[in-house]
Design a protein around this motif. Sequence first.
Motif: not given
Length: 329
Positions: A33-42
């Motif tokens: 919804l914010a028109n952004g990119n995400l870095l997902i770590e786990g």
Amino acid sequence: MDTREHILALQTRMAQSIVGQQEIIERLLMGLLANGNLLIEGLPGLAKTRAIKALAKNMDSAFSRIQFTPDLLPSDITGSEVYHQSAQGSEFTFDKGPIFANIVLADEINRAPAKVQSALLEAMEERQVTVAGKTHPMEPLFMVLATQNPVEQEGTYPLPEAQLDRFLMHVTIDYPSVEDEVKVIELVRKEEQLSQDIQQQKRADEQATRTPQDVIFAARKEIAMVAVDSSISRYIADIVYATRTPEKYDEQLASWISIGVSPRASIAFDKCSRVNAWLNGRDHVLPEDVRAVAVNVLSHRLALSYQAQGEGLDAKAVISRIIELVAIP
């Protein structure tokens, strides 16, 4: 059904295939919804890829997955000019790479060298790719979701700060609780027990209930109209300023921070706070909206000192201390 109800229905459908990871579902929607990119770590096996696939599966969108490896080339991501021959003649045409999709999963992004990682920068920031002097725009709905393993070091290349700063948020996934672990076992067992016919019917039902892209664009318009008081903007600026001049707030905090965050953090704060308020049914941002996204917005942008690392502190602990020290409007 209004726009917000459509988005909440999408969240509910995603939660049906993801157990014990409610935060990642919420953050995936927030990034969308914010028109952004995400870095997902786990760590491996914590449903990073599954959550991203659940988002793509429940939307009317094109999905691509790029498995990053040390021998990957930039052209493997962006595409390249290819010489084609036909009866009409011969010419170079551009064959699009997997980056040309609506939702792009960059799996184990830290396994590829810096040259390949940087191939994503133009697409993430400018929403376009330039190959052989020609610019090729991305789709209007475009989102990069990158995953990485936080503990494995062999054969990995840490992301440079310039690229980390281009991710809207950093989401960390932890182990599920014992109760959720039981639900995971039962969910996977149930999926295996379904016959092929039922699986086909399930896929047909999912196709019928996919969220259209127009709903996402409509939601973004509504989020853009969410009111942000000047005191909230000052609160965001104060939090960001505290990472740059921690000595003005606390001597111990100053010993924990090496480098503060950039203005991109302020912009991300504003976007994510408005999305959080909208998802909670409000047309204005409150201080709790800012605090709710603080860890995800700041953790990958904040450089901790050797003293903080020596004391066993992580970015979350330092950010929590900043939130305690900065006055609430």
